[in-house]
Design a protein around this motif. Structure first.
Motif, mmCIF file in Angstrom:
data_model
loop_
_atom_site.group_PDB
_atom_site.id
_atom_site.type_symbol
_atom_site.label_atom_id
_atom_site.label_comp_id
_atom_site.label_asym_id
_atom_site.label_seq_id
_atom_site.Cartn_x
_atom_site.Cartn_y
_atom_site.Cartn_z
ATOM 1 N N SER A 18 0.652 -1.152 -0.151
ATOM 2 C CA SER A 18 0.178 0.069 -0.046
ATOM 3 C C SER A 18 0.998 1.383 -0.125
ATOM 4 O O SER A 18 0.458 2.413 -0.976
ATOM 5 N N LEU A 19 1.936 1.051 1.010
ATOM 6 C CA LEU A 19 2.830 2.364 0.884
ATOM 7 C C LEU A 19 3.553 2.614 -0.596
ATOM 8 O O LEU A 19 3.553 3.706 -1.055
ATOM 9 N N GLU A 21 2.578 1.623 -3.296
ATOM 10 C CA GLU A 21 1.431 2.508 -4.345
ATOM 11 C C GLU A 21 1.389 3.764 -4.279
ATOM 12 O O GLU A 21 1.245 4.469 -5.156
ATOM 13 N N GLU A 22 1.268 4.156 -3.041
ATOM 14 C CA GLU A 22 0.957 5.636 -2.619
ATOM 15 C C GLU A 22 2.142 6.390 -3.251
ATOM 16 O O GLU A 22 1.956 7.552 -3.738
ATOM 17 N N ARG A 25 2.553 6.520 -7.002
ATOM 18 C CA ARG A 25 1.738 7.215 -7.772
ATOM 19 C C ARG A 25 2.290 8.802 -7.600
ATOM 20 O O ARG A 25 1.983 9.629 -8.581
ATOM 21 N N ASN A 26 2.762 9.260 -6.412
ATOM 22 C CA ASN A 26 3.109 10.633 -6.628
ATOM 23 C C ASN A 26 4.703 10.929 -6.921
ATOM 24 O O ASN A 26 4.957 12.183 -7.087
ATOM 25 N N ALA A 117 -2.890 10.339 3.917
ATOM 26 C CA ALA A 117 -2.020 10.443 2.821
ATOM 27 C C ALA A 117 -1.570 11.676 2.314
ATOM 28 O O ALA A 117 -0.233 11.946 1.850
ATOM 29 N N THR A 118 -2.243 12.856 2.697
ATOM 30 C CA THR A 118 -1.794 14.288 2.517
ATOM 31 C C THR A 118 -0.549 14.421 3.176
ATOM 32 O O THR A 118 0.588 14.960 2.766
ATOM 33 N N ASN A 121 2.508 12.303 1.767
ATOM 34 C CA ASN A 121 3.186 12.849 0.629
ATOM 35 C C ASN A 121 3.847 14.148 0.776
ATOM 36 O O ASN A 121 4.843 14.337 0.314
#
Length: 558
Positions: A18-19, A21-22, A25-26, A117-118, A121
């Protein structure tokens, strides 16, 4: 910069996935996202990435993992890779573990699970930016150190002495050559008023210490850029004359913070001057031995490839522009010189004038004392361009002749264009090139008229008619002259393209009035001409030609 990566460490595969993928993505477009399920695997991945030339910018690690715990892992990473930014992402870390990570691993940030998530990131983005700024600063510092090393290496290898002084006069740097010339073991702690005595700096060929306030380095600390050759360093075993150049060094605010000096031993210069003088004598003797030398352009005009093909009496008729240039008052000037000084003077002058002729397609037919006679085939523009360049070159040369013993040089140039005979004259043992005809005679007379009209450059209307770009030059009609043995008059034009902008502009502005005055004069309207000449001088007091017409009472060459 090398390829960059983010390393994730967590023993729970689902969390790790999960980490990953997060962050993929960014940040996946610019960074490689690497994942490890244990501290041991993380250390192996770090080593592998390093071998592949990939830099890990950020490590995000869980705390509670089998084997190496998160704080221990981050501490190990910090010891080996101190530049990597370390983030702890866990929901089960105790205060002691976090404190250990902060103290021993320089922990960048602590984030709790489950993460926002915010926040995640933003934290990673800030960490990456901090890493990149640190790397950029590191590179800049490395480049600065390398530049300083290269500069020092360059200065140490220079064959001239280089020294730097701070605003108090203290010597803060001297390269190897400077230490040799000054015989320095260590840099002395001397202030401005002590410099001459400390370094035994004397005025040339005297036993007087150089006034400290007048030392070049001191003057540069006051803002001057200085060059001089009147300094000597006195050592017990020898005296070293120096050529010294100094300049101020300013800081980012524009204030003088230091001054730098470059100096060299010039005691060998006398020997070089003697050798140069010997070479000049040998060159002169060689020129005497090759007295039948003919310019290359002359050979081409006679359709010959070699000087051995030239025969006495050969001639050809050509349309050419002939240029005469003469130094004003050379006889008077030369009477004040030794023969050697006169020789050096005239050769220094001719050496500077010759390129203007050659580069504009002309060739020098002969030197007649200080006079140059040059010929140009083709358009008359080449001759006029050469003359303008000669006068501009002379103006630059005169800037170096500001001392009483190096007075400025003035010359007169006359140019005429037409048919002439080009050929050889002489006897069996000595021949020379020459050009003869009315075209040549008029060119010579125009050069003489430059003295009468007190202007450096005159051309005939024949030359004006042969110009391809007559509007390119600033000029005006100034006279009509009678050619000896001819019934027709020749128009004489002053070219002032070479003059400084203000003077040239003044003549251009008064040109209509001036040429009207000349026309009135030659039509016999003397009073009207005088009035117009006076009007010219009111607008341009430095118009020497107008002054000539008035001062000579209108007894001009007609």
């Amino acid at each position: 910069m090398s390829e960059l990566a983010i390393l994730l460490v967590d023993d729970e595969p689902m969390v790790l996935e999960s980490l990953s993928e997060e962050l993929q993505r960014n940040f996946g477009q610019n960074y490689s996202i690497e994942a490890a399920e244990s501290g041991e695997e993380a250390l192996e991945i770090l080593e592998e990435l390093q071998d592949e030339g990939i830099e890990v910018a950020v490590v995000i690690s869980d705390q509670l993992m089998p084997g190496i715990k998160g704080d221990e892992l981050l501490s190990k990473i910090h010891l080996e890779y101190p530049d990597i930014l370390k983030i702890m992402l866990t929901g089960q870390a105790g205060v002691d573990a976090v404190g250990n990570a902060v103290n021993s691993a320089n922990l960048y940030r602590y984030i709790t699970k489950p993460w926002d998530a915010t926040d995640l990131n933003l934290t990673v983005k800030e960490a990456l930016n901090k890493y990149l700024r640190a790397k950029q600063l590191e590179q800049q510092n490395a480049q600065l150190r390398e530049n300083e090393r290269r500069l020092t290496q360059f200065l140490e290898a220079m064959p001239i002495g280089v020294s730097v002084h701070d605003v108090t006069g203290k010597l803060i740097y001297a390269n190897q050559k400077a230490k040799e010339l000054l015989k320095l073991g260590v840099l002395p702690d001397s202030k401005i008023e002590q410099l001459s005595d400390t370094f035994k700096v004397y005025q040339t060929e005297t036993k007087q210490l150089y006034p400290s306030a007048q030392l070049p380095i001191v003057r540069s600390l006051a803002g001057e850029t200085v060059h001089c050759e009147d300094i000597e360093i006195h050592h017990p075993d020898r005296v070293i004359p120096l050529e010294v150049s100094t300049t101020p060094i300013r800081d980012e605010t524009g204030q003088i913070s230091q001054a730098i000096a470059a100096f060299q031993d010039i005691s060998g210069r006398k020997q070089a001057e003697d050798e140069r003088e010997q070479y000049t004598r040998e060159l002169f003797e060689l020129n005497e031995a090759l007295s039948r030398f003919v310019p290359r352009q002359f050979l081409q005009s006679l359709a010959h490839k070699s000087i051995t093909e030239i025969q006495l009496g050969e001639c050809v008729q050509k349309q050419m522009s002939v240029l005469f240039a003469d130094i004003r008052a050379f006889t008077t000037r030369s009477e004040q010189m030794t023969p050697e000084d006169a020789f050096k003077f005239i050769n220094g002058y001719l050496r500077r004038m010759e390129p203007a002729i050659i580069e504009n397609g002309g060739f020098i037919d002969k030197y007649i004392g200080d006079e140059i006679m040059a010929l140009f085939e083709g358009s008359a523009d080449s001759a006029v361009n050469a003359a303008v360049t000669m006068l501009k070159t002379l103006a630059e040369y005169n800037l170096t002749r500001q001392r009483p013993d190096r007075q400025p040089i003035e010359i007169g140039i006359g140019i005429n264009t037409g048919m002439l005979m080009l050929g050889t004259v002489g006897g069996n043992s000595r021949i020379d090139t020459t050009a003869i005809g009315d075209t040549v005679n008029l060119g010579s007379r125009l050069e003489q008229l430059t003295k009468f009209y007190n202007t450096p450059l005159l051309i005939s209307h024949h030359t004006l008619a042969r110009l391809e770009e007559p509007m390119k030059y600033a000029m005006r009609a100034i006279a009509q002259v009678q050619v000896r043995g001819k019934s027709s008059k020749v128009g004489v034009f002053e070219v002032f393209e070479y003059e400084p902008h203000d003077q040239k502009q003044a003549k251009l502005e008064t040109k209509p009035i001036f040429e009207a005055a000349v026309l009135q004069y030659y039509q016999g309207a003397i009073e009207s001409a005088k009035s117009l000449f006076h009007q010219c001088l009111q607008n341009n007091p430095d118009d020497y030609v107008a002054q000539t017409y008035l001062q000579h009472g209108f007894v001009a060459q007609r």
